[in-house]
Design a protein around this motif. Structure first.
Motif, PDB file in Angstrom:
ATOM      1  N   TRP A 153       0.799  -1.163  -0.035  1.00 30.23           N
ATOM      2  CA  TRP A 153       0.050   0.292   0.156  1.00 30.23           C
ATOM      3  C   TRP A 153       0.770   1.130  -0.034  1.00 30.23           C
ATOM      4  O   TRP A 153       1.998   1.277   0.361  1.00 30.23           O
ATOM      5  CB  TRP A 153      -1.115   0.028   1.268  1.00 30.23           C
ATOM      6  N   LEU A 154       0.421   2.274  -0.565  1.00 30.60           N
ATOM      7  CA  LEU A 154       1.371   3.363  -0.882  1.00 30.60           C
ATOM      8  C   LEU A 154       0.387   4.763  -1.074  1.00 30.60           C
ATOM      9  O   LEU A 154      -0.865   4.442  -1.658  1.00 30.60           O
ATOM     10  CB  LEU A 154       2.202   3.374  -1.986  1.00 30.60           C
ATOM     11  N   SER A 155       0.676   5.679  -0.450  1.00 25.71           N
ATOM     12  CA  SER A 155      -0.304   7.177  -0.817  1.00 25.71           C
ATOM     13  C   SER A 155       0.843   7.897  -1.362  1.00 25.71           C
ATOM     14  O   SER A 155       1.901   8.129  -1.086  1.00 25.71           O
ATOM     15  CB  SER A 155      -0.714   7.612   0.578  1.00 25.71           C
ATOM     16  N   HIS A 156       0.180   8.685  -2.278  1.00 22.03           N
ATOM     17  CA  HIS A 156       0.875   9.524  -3.436  1.00 22.03           C
ATOM     18  C   HIS A 156      -0.047  10.896  -3.316  1.00 22.03           C
ATOM     19  O   HIS A 156      -0.954  10.876  -4.246  1.00 22.03           O
ATOM     20  CB  HIS A 156       1.160   8.945  -4.632  1.00 22.03           C
ATOM     21  N   GLY A 157       0.106  11.893  -2.786  1.00 22.87           N
ATOM     22  CA  GLY A 157      -0.562  13.062  -2.812  1.00 22.87           C
ATOM     23  C   GLY A 157      -2.101  12.408  -1.848  1.00 22.87           C
ATOM     24  O   GLY A 157      -2.103  11.969  -0.843  1.00 22.87           O
ATOM     25  N   ASP A 158      -3.160  12.738  -2.524  1.00 25.03           N
ATOM     26  CA  ASP A 158      -4.502  12.222  -2.236  1.00 25.03           C
ATOM     27  C   ASP A 158      -4.745  10.636  -2.605  1.00 25.03           C
ATOM     28  O   ASP A 158      -5.872  10.254  -1.997  1.00 25.03           O
ATOM     29  CB  ASP A 158      -5.473  13.188  -2.637  1.00 25.03           C
ATOM     30  N   ASP A 159      -3.937  10.409  -3.515  1.00 28.48           N
ATOM     31  CA  ASP A 159      -4.301   9.129  -4.138  1.00 28.48           C
ATOM     32  C   ASP A 159      -3.939   8.078  -3.416  1.00 28.48           C
ATOM     33  O   ASP A 159      -2.703   7.922  -2.625  1.00 28.48           O
ATOM     34  CB  ASP A 159      -3.484   9.005  -5.440  1.00 28.48           C
ATOM     35  N   VAL A 193      -0.755  -2.395  -4.846  1.00 28.60           N
ATOM     36  CA  VAL A 193      -0.012  -3.538  -5.569  1.00 28.60           C
ATOM     37  C   VAL A 193      -0.043  -4.706  -5.151  1.00 28.60           C
ATOM     38  O   VAL A 193       0.354  -4.911  -3.793  1.00 28.60           O
ATOM     39  CB  VAL A 193       1.359  -2.855  -5.977  1.00 28.60           C
ATOM     40  N   ASP A 194      -0.361  -5.809  -5.763  1.00 25.11           N
ATOM     41  CA  ASP A 194      -0.661  -7.175  -5.271  1.00 25.11           C
ATOM     42  C   ASP A 194       0.960  -7.935  -5.129  1.00 25.11           C
ATOM     43  O   ASP A 194       0.986  -8.355  -4.278  1.00 25.11           O
ATOM     44  CB  ASP A 194      -1.106  -7.889  -6.377  1.00 25.11           C
ATOM     45  N   ARG A 195       1.637  -7.265  -6.275  1.00 23.15           N
ATOM     46  CA  ARG A 195       3.152  -7.759  -5.949  1.00 23.15           C
ATOM     47  C   ARG A 195       4.115  -7.021  -6.551  1.00 23.15           C
ATOM     48  O   ARG A 195       3.894  -6.442  -7.691  1.00 23.15           O
ATOM     49  CB  ARG A 195       3.118  -9.319  -6.570  1.00 23.15           C
ATOM     50  N   VAL A 196       5.184  -6.669  -6.036  1.00 21.15           N
ATOM     51  CA  VAL A 196       6.379  -5.883  -6.516  1.00 21.15           C
ATOM     52  C   VAL A 196       7.600  -6.749  -6.549  1.00 21.15           C
ATOM     53  O   VAL A 196       7.875  -7.500  -5.210  1.00 21.15           O
ATOM     54  CB  VAL A 196       6.532  -4.749  -5.522  1.00 21.15           C
ATOM     55  N   THR A 197       8.060  -6.805  -7.577  1.00 24.00           N
ATOM     56  CA  THR A 197       9.269  -7.527  -7.814  1.00 24.00           C
ATOM     57  C   THR A 197      10.471  -6.694  -8.098  1.00 24.00           C
ATOM     58  O   THR A 197      10.297  -5.726  -8.919  1.00 24.00           O
ATOM     59  CB  THR A 197       9.090  -8.859  -8.856  1.00 24.00           C
ATOM     60  N   GLY A 198      11.652  -7.217  -7.967  1.00 19.53           N
ATOM     61  CA  GLY A 198      12.822  -6.383  -8.560  1.00 19.53           C
ATOM     62  C   GLY A 198      13.455  -5.216  -7.637  1.00 19.53           C
ATOM     63  O   GLY A 198      12.840  -5.026  -6.642  1.00 19.53           O
ATOM     64  N   ARG A 199      14.366  -4.613  -8.158  1.00 16.08           N
ATOM     65  CA  ARG A 199      15.030  -3.560  -7.443  1.00 16.08           C
ATOM     66  C   ARG A 199      15.636  -2.288  -8.393  1.00 16.08           C
ATOM     67  O   ARG A 199      15.780  -2.774  -9.489  1.00 16.08           O
ATOM     68  CB  ARG A 199      16.256  -3.895  -6.521  1.00 16.08           C
ATOM     69  N   GLY A 200      15.593  -0.920  -7.960  1.00 17.16           N
ATOM     70  CA  GLY A 200      15.871   0.072  -8.772  1.00 17.16           C
ATOM     71  C   GLY A 200      15.016   0.267  -9.793  1.00 17.16           C
ATOM     72  O   GLY A 200      13.771  -0.032  -9.762  1.00 17.16           O
ATOM     73  N   ASP A 201      15.652   0.614 -11.001  1.00 15.77           N
ATOM     74  CA  ASP A 201      14.830   0.656 -12.115  1.00 15.77           C
ATOM     75  C   ASP A 201      14.298  -0.581 -12.847  1.00 15.77           C
ATOM     76  O   ASP A 201      13.302  -0.386 -13.682  1.00 15.77           O
ATOM     77  CB  ASP A 201      15.832   1.656 -13.285  1.00 15.77           C
ATOM     78  N   GLN A 260       9.921   3.905  -3.393  1.00 20.07           N
ATOM     79  CA  GLN A 260       8.730   4.070  -2.664  1.00 20.07           C
ATOM     80  C   GLN A 260       7.698   2.827  -2.610  1.00 20.07           C
ATOM     81  O   GLN A 260       7.209   2.751  -1.468  1.00 20.07           O
ATOM     82  CB  GLN A 260       7.890   5.243  -3.099  1.00 20.07           C
ATOM     83  N   PHE A 261       7.937   1.964  -3.495  1.00 21.60           N
ATOM     84  CA  PHE A 261       7.166   0.454  -3.680  1.00 21.60           C
ATOM     85  C   PHE A 261       8.115  -0.405  -2.761  1.00 21.60           C
ATOM     86  O   PHE A 261       7.587  -1.092  -1.915  1.00 21.60           O
ATOM     87  CB  PHE A 261       7.206   0.137  -5.223  1.00 21.60           C
ATOM     88  N   THR A 262       9.301  -0.424  -3.189  1.00 23.53           N
ATOM     89  CA  THR A 262      10.109  -1.445  -2.473  1.00 23.53           C
ATOM     90  C   THR A 262      10.502  -1.124  -0.919  1.00 23.53           C
ATOM     91  O   THR A 262      10.757  -2.264  -0.104  1.00 23.53           O
ATOM     92  CB  THR A 262      11.589  -1.493  -3.175  1.00 23.53           C
ATOM     93  N   LEU A 263      10.304   0.059  -0.562  1.00 21.17           N
ATOM     94  CA  LEU A 263      10.542   0.290   0.843  1.00 21.17           C
ATOM     95  C   LEU A 263       9.053   0.857   1.693  1.00 21.17           C
ATOM     96  O   LEU A 263       9.285   1.059   2.664  1.00 21.17           O
ATOM     97  CB  LEU A 263      11.372   1.561   1.128  1.00 21.17           C
ATOM     98  N   ALA A 264       8.238   0.674   0.891  1.00 21.27           N
ATOM     99  CA  ALA A 264       6.910   0.643   1.522  1.00 21.27           C
ATOM    100  C   ALA A 264       6.548  -0.329   2.461  1.00 21.27           C
ATOM    101  O   ALA A 264       5.792  -0.106   3.433  1.00 21.27           O
ATOM    102  CB  ALA A 264       5.607   0.861   0.274  1.00 21.27           C
ATOM    103  N   GLN A 265       6.895  -1.522   2.231  1.00 19.32           N
ATOM    104  CA  GLN A 265       6.612  -2.384   3.387  1.00 19.32           C
ATOM    105  C   GLN A 265       7.854  -3.250   3.482  1.00 19.32           C
ATOM    106  O   GLN A 265       8.071  -4.303   2.779  1.00 19.32           O
ATOM    107  CB  GLN A 265       5.319  -3.349   2.755  1.00 19.32           C
ATOM    108  N   VAL A 266       8.600  -2.961   4.301  1.00 22.18           N
ATOM    109  CA  VAL A 266       9.906  -3.730   4.933  1.00 22.18           C
ATOM    110  C   VAL A 266       9.625  -4.714   5.873  1.00 22.18           C
ATOM    111  O   VAL A 266       8.975  -4.265   7.042  1.00 22.18           O
ATOM    112  CB  VAL A 266      10.883  -2.748   5.182  1.00 22.18           C
ATOM    113  N   ASP A 267       9.887  -5.884   5.725  1.00 26.23           N
ATOM    114  CA  ASP A 267       9.969  -6.781   6.593  1.00 26.23           C
ATOM    115  C   ASP A 267      11.337  -7.330   7.285  1.00 26.23           C
ATOM    116  O   ASP A 267      12.291  -7.779   6.850  1.00 26.23           O
ATOM    117  CB  ASP A 267       9.429  -8.220   5.986  1.00 26.23           C
TER     118      ASP A 267
END
Length: 366
Positions: free
Chosen positions: A160-166, A170-178, A243-250
């Motif tokens: 889960w991520l907030s960007h401004g008011d939005d 995302v169900d799944r995030v894979t990878g790092r960087g670009d 912002q996606f990869t660090l949004a949910q750090v386990d």
């Protein structure tokens, strides 16, 4: 004449340490076996629900789950191992013989504390080298519903991520960087706290300097009740991959050094790091809580066994151990909420019960 050495004789010290380690290991094996069977019964249906899974996948799940169980219940096993050891020595009048030889209560407990220190070091190394990798692999496998794991094992699910008011999910995030890839993107486009549009996309990839290219997009306008389908669109300019990869750090998936580096990265984005810092210190406090267990169990060592109070003393020692684990979990929860400073949240219960155990031991010796 009182023995002024910190430890009793080498023979007695080795004998007591061996009893403590073997009994703690036996308790740990029994606990992990029972909990693993119960855990497997609860999750085998989800694992076998995937059409390609079979017995091999069940054994794979067991191999990935057992390290986490060992890491979690090793201090508790040390508590029970210390209670069994000291109660047995008391029952056989070995404690009385040691005290008659001039060995103090602290000297009797010292070999167990030394053995607990060795267990704590092994525990920390096991946590850093085995548990984090097994937890990361199990989380990545669980994120794909126990199916084929993508080649990139850096998988984070349900972000889960907030960007401004939005609001973005995302169900799944894979990878790092670009190279970050998004799967199952849902965006709630809000204005003034009210959702105006809802965007859904099957996947997304990062385009440096432009934003995110989303594919198979469905855009539903809540004001006009119209659905628009697009093969692809550019969205999210200004949202960086981290912002996606660090949004949910386990923290359980990261080693001590990796978590410390992650805290630095999160702090650079002006986000709170209190939860991560609490877990960072707890990575040290949790293994070394084993040092407390012989001290909390020491009440079972003293007092005459024939007085009929040995069982009650063992129960009190177990209650002290349980109270420590409750206080530890409570303090960590308060640290995660930001109510306690991170260092206090991790080490506060340890220091408190160190004083409690020492007070009980001194009182018992008197």
């Amino acid at each position: 004449m009182i023995n002024l050495h910190f430890f009793p004789s080498k023979r007695i010290a080795f004998y007591m340490a061996r009893l403590f380690i073997t009994r703690s290991a036996a308790v740990l094996v029994a606990l992990v076996a029972i909990l693993m069977i119960l855990d497997l019964l609860g999750n085998s249906g989800k694992i076998l629900a995937h059409p390609e899974n079979g017995n091999a996948e069940l054994w794979r799940y067991v191999s990935l789950r057992i390290p986490g169980l060992i890491q979690r219940f090793l201090p508790f096993s040390a508590l029970l191992g210390a209670l069994i050891t000291l109660a047995g020595l008391n029952q056989n009048s070995e404690i009385i013989s040691m005290k008659a030889a001039g060995i103090s209560a602290h000297q009797i407990i010292a070999p167990l504390i030394l053995a607990a220190g060795l267990i704590a070091l092994v525990h920390f190394a096991f946590q850093e080298r085995v548990v984090t990798r097994a937890t990361a692999a199990l989380s990545a496998w669980d994120a794909v519903d126990y199916g084929a794991v993508p080649p990139d094992s850096n998988v984070v699910a349900n972000v889960w991520l907030s960007h401004g008011d939005d609001l973005i999910r995302v169900d799944r995030v894979t990878g790092r960087g670009d190279g970050v890839r998004l799967t199952g993107v849902i965006v709630a486009d809000r204005a003034g706290g009210t959702i105006r549009r809802r965007l859904l996309a099957d996947s997304g990839r990062y385009l440096p300097g432009r934003g995110w290219e989303l594919t198979n997009v469905r855009l539903f306008d809540l004001e006009t009740n119209q659905l628009q389908r697009l093969p692809s669109t550019i969205w999210g300019a200004g949202i960086e991959p981290d912002q996606f990869t660090l949004a949910q750090v386990d923290p359980n998936r990261l080693t001590f050094l990796q978590l410390r580096e992650t805290i630095t990265q999160v702090a650079a984005t002006n986000r709170s790091t209190a939860t991560l810092e609490s877990n960072l210190w707890h990575k040290l406090a949790s293994p070394f809580s084993t040092l407390l267990m012989p001290l909390l169990a020491a009440i079972a060592a003293f007092g005459l066994a024939r007085s009929g109070q040995l069982f009650m003393r063992a129960v009190i020692g177990m209650a002290l151990g349980f109270a420590y684990f409750v206080a530890d979990n409570f303090a960590l929860a308060m640290g995660n909420l930001g109510a306690y400073p991170p260092f206090l949240a991790a080490w506060g219960p340890f220091l408190l019960f160190l004083l409690v155990g020492e007070a009980v031991l001194i009182r018992t010796e008197e």
